[in-house]
Scaffold this motif. Structure first.
Motif, PDB file in Angstrom:
ATOM      1  N   VAL A 114      -2.787   2.946 -41.568  1.00 42.83           N
ATOM      2  CA  VAL A 114      -3.195   1.832 -42.441  1.00 42.83           C
ATOM      3  C   VAL A 114      -2.751   2.107 -43.876  1.00 42.83           C
ATOM      4  CG1 VAL A 114      -5.106   0.418 -43.268  1.00 42.83           C
ATOM      5  CG2 VAL A 114      -5.160   1.313 -40.951  1.00 42.83           C
ATOM      6  N   VAL A 115      -2.848   3.364 -44.311  1.00 44.63           N
ATOM      7  CA  VAL A 115      -2.371   3.728 -45.648  1.00 44.63           C
ATOM      8  C   VAL A 115      -0.873   3.455 -45.741  1.00 44.63           C
ATOM      9  CG1 VAL A 115      -1.923   5.676 -47.208  1.00 44.63           C
ATOM     10  CG2 VAL A 115      -4.180   5.408 -46.148  1.00 44.63           C
ATOM     11  N   GLU A 116      -0.156   3.767 -44.683  1.00 43.86           N
ATOM     12  CA  GLU A 116       1.288   3.563 -44.653  1.00 43.86           C
ATOM     13  C   GLU A 116       1.642   2.082 -44.789  1.00 43.86           C
ATOM     14  OE1 GLU A 116       4.364   5.983 -42.094  1.00 43.86           O
ATOM     15  OE2 GLU A 116       3.639   4.292 -40.917  1.00 43.86           O
ATOM     16  N   ALA A 117       0.882   1.222 -44.082  1.00 43.62           N
ATOM     17  CA  ALA A 117       1.128  -0.225 -44.164  1.00 43.62           C
ATOM     18  C   ALA A 117      -0.069  -0.968 -43.596  1.00 43.62           C
ATOM     19  CB  ALA A 117       2.391  -0.606 -43.397  1.00 43.62           C
ATOM     20  N   ALA A 118      -0.508  -2.007 -44.304  1.00 44.62           N
ATOM     21  CA  ALA A 118      -1.586  -2.860 -43.780  1.00 44.62           C
ATOM     22  C   ALA A 118      -1.125  -3.486 -42.476  1.00 44.62           C
ATOM     23  CB  ALA A 118      -1.935  -3.936 -44.801  1.00 44.62           C
ATOM     24  N   ASP A 119      -2.080  -3.661 -41.538  1.00 49.00           N
ATOM     25  CA  ASP A 119      -1.679  -4.159 -40.221  1.00 49.00           C
ATOM     26  C   ASP A 119      -2.907  -4.633 -39.461  1.00 49.00           C
ATOM     27  OD1 ASP A 119      -0.084  -4.768 -38.047  1.00 49.00           O
ATOM     28  OD2 ASP A 119       0.857  -2.785 -37.964  1.00 49.00           O
ATOM     29  N   THR A 120      -2.648  -5.330 -38.358  1.00 44.20           N
ATOM     30  CA  THR A 120      -3.731  -5.733 -37.468  1.00 44.20           C
ATOM     31  C   THR A 120      -4.131  -4.555 -36.585  1.00 44.20           C
ATOM     32  OG1 THR A 120      -2.199  -6.440 -35.731  1.00 44.20           O
ATOM     33  CG2 THR A 120      -2.848  -8.101 -37.376  1.00 44.20           C
ATOM     34  N   ALA A 121      -5.273  -4.681 -35.932  1.00 45.01           N
ATOM     35  CA  ALA A 121      -5.717  -3.630 -35.006  1.00 45.01           C
ATOM     36  C   ALA A 121      -4.689  -3.442 -33.897  1.00 45.01           C
ATOM     37  CB  ALA A 121      -7.082  -3.992 -34.428  1.00 45.01           C
ATOM     38  N   LYS A 159      -8.271 -14.384 -34.788  1.00 44.95           N
ATOM     39  CA  LYS A 159      -8.938 -15.184 -33.761  1.00 44.95           C
ATOM     40  C   LYS A 159      -9.672 -14.284 -32.780  1.00 44.95           C
ATOM     41  CE  LYS A 159      -5.866 -19.189 -33.984  1.00 44.95           C
ATOM     42  NZ  LYS A 159      -4.906 -20.065 -33.236  1.00 44.95           N
ATOM     43  N   ARG A 160      -9.207 -13.061 -32.669  1.00 46.30           N
ATOM     44  CA  ARG A 160      -9.908 -12.038 -31.885  1.00 46.30           C
ATOM     45  C   ARG A 160      -9.798 -10.728 -32.650  1.00 46.30           C
ATOM     46  NH1 ARG A 160      -5.383 -13.608 -28.959  1.00 46.30           N
ATOM     47  NH2 ARG A 160      -3.797 -11.999 -28.627  1.00 46.30           N
ATOM     48  N   SER A 161     -10.629  -9.775 -32.273  1.00 45.44           N
ATOM     49  CA  SER A 161     -10.729  -8.539 -33.063  1.00 45.44           C
ATOM     50  C   SER A 161      -9.409  -7.781 -33.142  1.00 45.44           C
ATOM     51  CB  SER A 161     -11.823  -7.633 -32.483  1.00 45.44           C
ATOM     52  OG  SER A 161     -11.544  -7.313 -31.127  1.00 45.44           O
ATOM     53  N   SER A 162      -8.572  -7.881 -32.118  1.00 44.70           N
ATOM     54  CA  SER A 162      -7.295  -7.162 -32.136  1.00 44.70           C
ATOM     55  C   SER A 162      -6.350  -7.713 -33.203  1.00 44.70           C
ATOM     56  CB  SER A 162      -6.618  -7.233 -30.763  1.00 44.70           C
ATOM     57  OG  SER A 162      -6.323  -8.571 -30.419  1.00 44.70           O
ATOM     58  N   LEU A 163      -6.639  -8.937 -33.691  1.00 48.68           N
ATOM     59  CA  LEU A 163      -5.795  -9.555 -34.722  1.00 48.68           C
ATOM     60  C   LEU A 163      -6.417  -9.454 -36.113  1.00 48.68           C
ATOM     61  CD1 LEU A 163      -4.563 -12.722 -32.803  1.00 48.68           C
ATOM     62  CD2 LEU A 163      -3.404 -10.522 -33.086  1.00 48.68           C
ATOM     63  N   ASP A 164      -7.557  -8.761 -36.232  1.00 49.12           N
ATOM     64  CA  ASP A 164      -8.139  -8.492 -37.551  1.00 49.12           C
ATOM     65  C   ASP A 164      -7.173  -7.612 -38.336  1.00 49.12           C
ATOM     66  OD1 ASP A 164     -10.363  -9.912 -36.827  1.00 49.12           O
ATOM     67  OD2 ASP A 164     -11.632  -8.151 -36.496  1.00 49.12           O
ATOM     68  N   CYS A 165      -6.908  -7.990 -39.593  1.00 43.76           N
ATOM     69  CA  CYS A 165      -5.946  -7.248 -40.409  1.00 43.76           C
ATOM     70  C   CYS A 165      -6.681  -6.377 -41.439  1.00 43.76           C
ATOM     71  CB  CYS A 165      -5.010  -8.213 -41.121  1.00 43.76           C
ATOM     72  SG  CYS A 165      -3.656  -7.382 -41.988  1.00 43.76           S
ATOM     73  N   TYR A 166      -6.262  -5.114 -41.529  1.00 41.01           N
ATOM     74  CA  TYR A 166      -6.896  -4.152 -42.430  1.00 41.01           C
ATOM     75  C   TYR A 166      -5.876  -3.577 -43.406  1.00 41.01           C
ATOM     76  CZ  TYR A 166     -10.840  -4.014 -39.140  1.00 41.01           C
ATOM     77  OH  TYR A 166     -11.916  -4.337 -38.343  1.00 41.01           O
ATOM     78  N   ARG A 167      -6.380  -3.185 -44.575  1.00 44.06           N
ATOM     79  CA  ARG A 167      -5.554  -2.436 -45.522  1.00 44.06           C
ATOM     80  C   ARG A 167      -6.391  -1.270 -46.062  1.00 44.06           C
ATOM     81  NH1 ARG A 167      -5.379  -6.955 -50.313  1.00 44.06           N
ATOM     82  NH2 ARG A 167      -7.560  -6.787 -50.986  1.00 44.06           N
ATOM     83  N   ALA A 168      -5.706  -0.266 -46.567  1.00 42.88           N
ATOM     84  CA  ALA A 168      -6.394   0.928 -47.075  1.00 42.88           C
ATOM     85  C   ALA A 168      -6.987   0.662 -48.446  1.00 42.88           C
ATOM     86  CB  ALA A 168      -5.430   2.101 -47.134  1.00 42.88           C
ATOM     87  N   THR A 169      -8.099   1.309 -48.735  1.00 39.79           N
ATOM     88  CA  THR A 169      -8.692   1.279 -50.069  1.00 39.79           C
ATOM     89  C   THR A 169      -8.209   2.492 -50.854  1.00 39.79           C
ATOM     90  OG1 THR A 169     -10.615   2.581 -49.394  1.00 39.79           O
ATOM     91  CG2 THR A 169     -10.768   0.178 -49.127  1.00 39.79           C
ATOM     92  N   GLY A 170      -8.529   2.508 -52.127  1.00 40.97           N
ATOM     93  CA  GLY A 170      -8.179   3.671 -52.939  1.00 40.97           C
ATOM     94  C   GLY A 170      -8.839   4.936 -52.419  1.00 40.97           C
ATOM     95  N   GLU A 171     -10.090   4.801 -51.961  1.00 37.49           N
ATOM     96  CA  GLU A 171     -10.801   5.968 -51.397  1.00 37.49           C
ATOM     97  C   GLU A 171     -10.103   6.481 -50.145  1.00 37.49           C
ATOM     98  OE1 GLU A 171     -12.114   3.157 -52.290  1.00 37.49           O
ATOM     99  OE2 GLU A 171     -13.771   3.527 -53.678  1.00 37.49           O
ATOM    100  N   GLY A 172      -9.602   5.555 -49.329  1.00 41.42           N
ATOM    101  CA  GLY A 172      -8.903   5.956 -48.115  1.00 41.42           C
ATOM    102  C   GLY A 172      -7.611   6.696 -48.417  1.00 41.42           C
ATOM    103  N   ARG A 173      -6.867   6.196 -49.390  1.00 41.33           N
ATOM    104  CA  ARG A 173      -5.610   6.853 -49.775  1.00 41.33           C
ATOM    105  C   ARG A 173      -5.872   8.252 -50.332  1.00 41.33           C
ATOM    106  NH1 ARG A 173      -1.391   3.220 -49.968  1.00 41.33           N
ATOM    107  NH2 ARG A 173      -2.030   1.033 -49.732  1.00 41.33           N
TER     108      ARG A 173
END
Length: 204
Positions: free
Chosen positions: A19-26, A67-81
């Motif tokens: 996720v840190v590398e690139a925002a993406d869906t599950a 539309k379903r959880s597998s298509l939820d999109c996430y990105r990293a936060t500063g804390e995650g990085r």
């Protein structure tokens, strides 16, 4: 604590890194997890299970509900990085954990069950040899392609991925060689301690 005490790369840390590398869906993270870490054998649901946990810890955030959880999109936060790079820089205090199931089976094997373990070793040796062939061909193909476009050097991250692919081929080769030696030594041991075992191994 995301890092394993044994020094292993945990599924949750691998998911965070992607996720840190690139925002993406599950679903996208799940695909990249298998593609980038094929030797780790992470469970198929590793991304789906760990992304909500990372979000609860404030290390990633949900940016778009699918539309379903597998298509939820996430990105990293500063804390995650920050946490990921801290993990990358830190040295593991614990030594590698030698918990290989095969070593355990050999330690507790009876004479009869040793034959079955030997067959398992032979099967794993063949598997590792095949996987080495696949990985090696992939490395050679990419190397030939790189030579054809010699004037264009990849960025450092692409170059690092190439190194990881070459390392994967090396790991398969080393494992195949280790299993071959182990199999040959067990066969010699059984030959030494009785012709009956030698006939069993040979199928006689």
């Amino acid at each position: 604590m995301l890092a394993s005490r044994s020094g292993d790369l945990t599924p949750i840390m691998a998911v965070l890194g992607l996720v840190v590398e690139a925002a993406d869906t599950a679903a996208g993270i799940a695909f990249r997890l298998q593609e980038q870490f094929p030797l780790a054998q992470f469970p198929d649901n590793a991304a789906h299970n760990n992304l909500p946990s990372l979000a609860k810890q404030g290390l990633v955030e949900l940016v778009e509900k699918g539309k379903r959880s597998s298509l939820d999109c996430y990105r990293a936060t500063g804390e995650g990085r920050t946490l990921l790079q801290t993990w990358v820089r830190e040295s593991d205090a614990a030594p590698l954990a030698w918990r290989d199931a095969l070593r355990g089976k050999l330690a507790f094997a009876e004479r009869e069950s040793l034959i079955a373990v030997l067959e398992e070793i032979s099967e794993k040796e063949a598997l590792c040899t095949r996987e080495y062939g696949v990985a090696h061909r992939r490395v050679v193909k990419k190397r030939d392609w790189t030579r054809r476009i010699a004037g264009e050097r990849p960025d450092w991250r692409a170059g690092l991925r190439d190194l990881l692919e070459a390392d994967e081929a090396t790991l398969w080769a080393l494992q195949a060689r280790r299993l071959q030696r182990l199999r040959e030594n067990i066969e010699e041991l059984l030959q030494e301690f009785g012709p009956e075992s030698a006939r069993e191994i040979g199928g006689g």
